[in-house]
Motif scaffolding. Structure first.
Motif, PDB file in Angstrom:
ATOM      1  N   ILE A 132      -4.359  30.090 -60.896  1.00 30.73           N
ATOM      2  CA  ILE A 132      -5.447  30.029 -61.875  1.00 30.73           C
ATOM      3  C   ILE A 132      -4.903  30.292 -63.275  1.00 30.73           C
ATOM      4  CG2 ILE A 132      -7.580  31.124 -62.667  1.00 30.73           C
ATOM      5  CD1 ILE A 132      -8.268  31.659 -59.736  1.00 30.73           C
ATOM      6  N   GLY A 133      -4.043  31.316 -63.382  1.00 32.28           N
ATOM      7  CA  GLY A 133      -3.459  31.656 -64.679  1.00 32.28           C
ATOM      8  C   GLY A 133      -2.641  30.518 -65.256  1.00 32.28           C
ATOM      9  N   LEU A 134      -1.810  29.903 -64.412  1.00 29.05           N
ATOM     10  CA  LEU A 134      -0.976  28.785 -64.863  1.00 29.05           C
ATOM     11  C   LEU A 134      -1.832  27.578 -65.245  1.00 29.05           C
ATOM     12  CD1 LEU A 134       1.963  28.959 -62.286  1.00 29.05           C
ATOM     13  CD2 LEU A 134       1.992  29.671 -64.681  1.00 29.05           C
ATOM     14  N   LEU A 135      -2.914  27.352 -64.513  1.00 26.40           N
ATOM     15  CA  LEU A 135      -3.802  26.234 -64.814  1.00 26.40           C
ATOM     16  C   LEU A 135      -4.483  26.429 -66.172  1.00 26.40           C
ATOM     17  CD1 LEU A 135      -5.182  23.614 -63.982  1.00 26.40           C
ATOM     18  CD2 LEU A 135      -6.915  24.983 -62.786  1.00 26.40           C
ATOM     19  N   ILE A 136      -4.929  27.642 -66.441  1.00 22.85           N
ATOM     20  CA  ILE A 136      -5.583  27.927 -67.723  1.00 22.85           C
ATOM     21  C   ILE A 136      -4.598  27.717 -68.874  1.00 22.85           C
ATOM     22  CG2 ILE A 136      -6.622  29.741 -69.148  1.00 22.85           C
ATOM     23  CD1 ILE A 136      -7.841  30.888 -66.588  1.00 22.85           C
ATOM     24  N   ILE A 137      -3.369  28.202 -68.697  1.00 23.51           N
ATOM     25  CA  ILE A 137      -2.347  28.017 -69.736  1.00 23.51           C
ATOM     26  C   ILE A 137      -2.069  26.529 -69.927  1.00 23.51           C
ATOM     27  CG2 ILE A 137       0.082  28.406 -70.323  1.00 23.51           C
ATOM     28  CD1 ILE A 137      -0.101  31.101 -68.888  1.00 23.51           C
ATOM     29  N   ALA A 138      -2.040  25.772 -68.837  1.00 25.33           N
ATOM     30  CA  ALA A 138      -1.779  24.334 -68.902  1.00 25.33           C
ATOM     31  C   ALA A 138      -2.882  23.603 -69.665  1.00 25.33           C
ATOM     32  CB  ALA A 138      -1.631  23.754 -67.499  1.00 25.33           C
ATOM     33  N   ILE A 139      -4.121  24.005 -69.445  1.00 24.83           N
ATOM     34  CA  ILE A 139      -5.241  23.371 -70.149  1.00 24.83           C
ATOM     35  C   ILE A 139      -5.129  23.627 -71.650  1.00 24.83           C
ATOM     36  CG2 ILE A 139      -7.742  23.425 -70.490  1.00 24.83           C
ATOM     37  CD1 ILE A 139      -8.009  24.021 -67.482  1.00 24.83           C
ATOM     38  N   GLY A 140      -4.810  24.879 -72.013  1.00 20.80           N
ATOM     39  CA  GLY A 140      -4.631  25.203 -73.423  1.00 20.80           C
ATOM     40  C   GLY A 140      -3.466  24.446 -74.023  1.00 20.80           C
ATOM     41  N   SER A 141      -2.401  24.304 -73.248  1.00 20.93           N
ATOM     42  CA  SER A 141      -1.222  23.569 -73.704  1.00 20.93           C
ATOM     43  C   SER A 141      -1.547  22.107 -73.962  1.00 20.93           C
ATOM     44  CB  SER A 141      -0.111  23.669 -72.655  1.00 20.93           C
ATOM     45  OG  SER A 141       0.957  22.804 -72.976  1.00 20.93           O
ATOM     46  N   PHE A 142      -2.331  21.513 -73.079  1.00 20.16           N
ATOM     47  CA  PHE A 142      -2.718  20.116 -73.274  1.00 20.16           C
ATOM     48  C   PHE A 142      -3.515  19.962 -74.567  1.00 20.16           C
ATOM     49  CE2 PHE A 142      -5.694  16.572 -72.726  1.00 20.16           C
ATOM     50  CZ  PHE A 142      -4.783  15.539 -72.521  1.00 20.16           C
ATOM     51  N   GLY A 143      -4.361  20.951 -74.853  1.00 26.15           N
ATOM     52  CA  GLY A 143      -5.128  20.917 -76.103  1.00 26.15           C
ATOM     53  C   GLY A 143      -4.202  20.935 -77.307  1.00 26.15           C
TER      54      GLY A 143
END
Length: 343
Positions: free
Chosen positions: A5-16
């Motif tokens: 979950i933590g890595l997914l949230i960071i990935a979403i922010g990174s894509f932004g």
């Protein structure tokens, strides 16, 4: 599950964040310095302030929270990071989204991960410190490969093709600017580390861990805004572009403000996501310490995806594309290696 979950949230922010430079192409009749200043108001003032307001304990205020300690160092590191943010924008100008972000963010990943660990006295040759160092080395190896792909791209393209992909393409100047951007941008990580007492005060006040670090982010971006604003205003005066802000027609002004706001919120999403994601990584100390490199690695990956979509790699040889993909694979492997070591 929490780690994923933590890595997914960071990935979403990174894509932004990696998407935040795309709206540049939609801004009309403004010079670089005018766009950069206006998007900075959104990226480094408005949205970070709104985020910080989410982490104020009941019955307290933002100023009281900052009084817990570390506010001044966080802002000073923000001023230094501002130099990196400024040159980061220039690296996009000279190298394009893909190569510019790759070099700058790769350098930033290494220094931004190791500096806080070294300042905290962590032994990088044994135990968790060694795993952290190995992860950073893999990250830098991936960046080096991507940089090599960029040099192959430069050799294989004519001057007309370079200008078509990136208007102000300049490899040597761009590489120097990108390296400087990466080193100075690492100060953001130091600013977050310096503001730890503020984050702890928010937690002690009952704020959820998801939001506790947001007031610190605002302090760092506030310092960075100062640096960028001084430079942009100076460029406005020097180039006589200050009149651009209000000389455009109403519809164009609305268009520019909307796309600057979009760029700003997309850029801020990386650190909003980083702080939220880190709250799920507390059971994995090495992964938590490596979270900065994870963010930067994902930024590089997504920026190269955008580079391909924007045809910045159009016309290069299959060998160049193969080297680029290899670099991205090595980059992502750094996250996998550290994650598996923590499993």
């Amino acid at each position: 599950m929490n780690t994923l979950i933590g890595l997914l949230i960071i990935a979403i922010g990174s894509f932004g964040q990696s998407s935040s430079y795309v709206p540049i192409n939609k801004v009309k009749n403004w010079s670089w310095e005018s766009f950069w200043l206006v998007q900075g108001i959104f990226a480094w003032l408005i949205f970070p302030l709104l985020g910080a307001l989410l982490a104020i304990p009941a019955g307290s205020s933002l100023l009281e929270l900052w009084g817990a300690g570390g506010a001044l160092p966080a802002m000073v590191y923000g001023v230094l990071w501002g130099v990196g943010g400024l040159t980061f924008g220039l690296s996009m100008r000279y190298l394009g989204v893909a190569l510019g972000q790759s070099i700058a963010l790769g350098t930033c990943a290494g220094f931004g991960t190791l500096f806080p660990a070294l300042f905290a006295g962590k032994d990088l040759l044994h135990g968790e410190g060694l795993m952290l160092l190995i992860g950073v080395c893999i990250t830098l190896a991936g960046i080096a490969i991507i940089g090599y792909a960029g040099s192959l791209r430069s050799k294989n393209m004519t001057e007309e093709e370079k200008r078509a992909a990136v208007k102000d393409f300049a490899l040597t100047k761009g590489l120097l600017v990108a390296l400087l951007a990466g080193v100075m941008s690492a100060c953001f990580a130091l600013g977050l580390d310096a503001g730890t007492p503020i984050k702890q005060a928010a937690l002690d006040g009952g704020v959820e861990a998801l939001y506790a670090g947001l007031p610190v982010i605002f302090l760092v971006t506030l310092g960075g805004f100062f640096t960028n604003a001084v430079y942009c205003i100076w460029q406005n005066i020097k180039n006589k572009t200050g009149k651009e802000y209000l000389s455009v027609k109403g519809s164009v002004l609305t268009n520019n403000l909307l796309f600057c706001a979009l760029a700003g919120v997309l850029w801020y999403s990386q650190f909003f996501g980083l702080e939220m994601g880190k709250s799920f990584l507390t059971d994995s100390p090495v992964l938590l310490a490596f979270s900065w490199s994870i963010l930067m690695s994902l930024n590089v990956t997504f920026s190269n995806v955008w580079g391909i979509l924007l045809k910045e790699w159009k016309g290069v040889s299959n060998t160049t594309i193969t080297v680029l993909v290899l670099g991205l694979v090595v980059l992502i492997s750094s996250i996998i290696v550290v994650a598996m070591a923590q499993a």
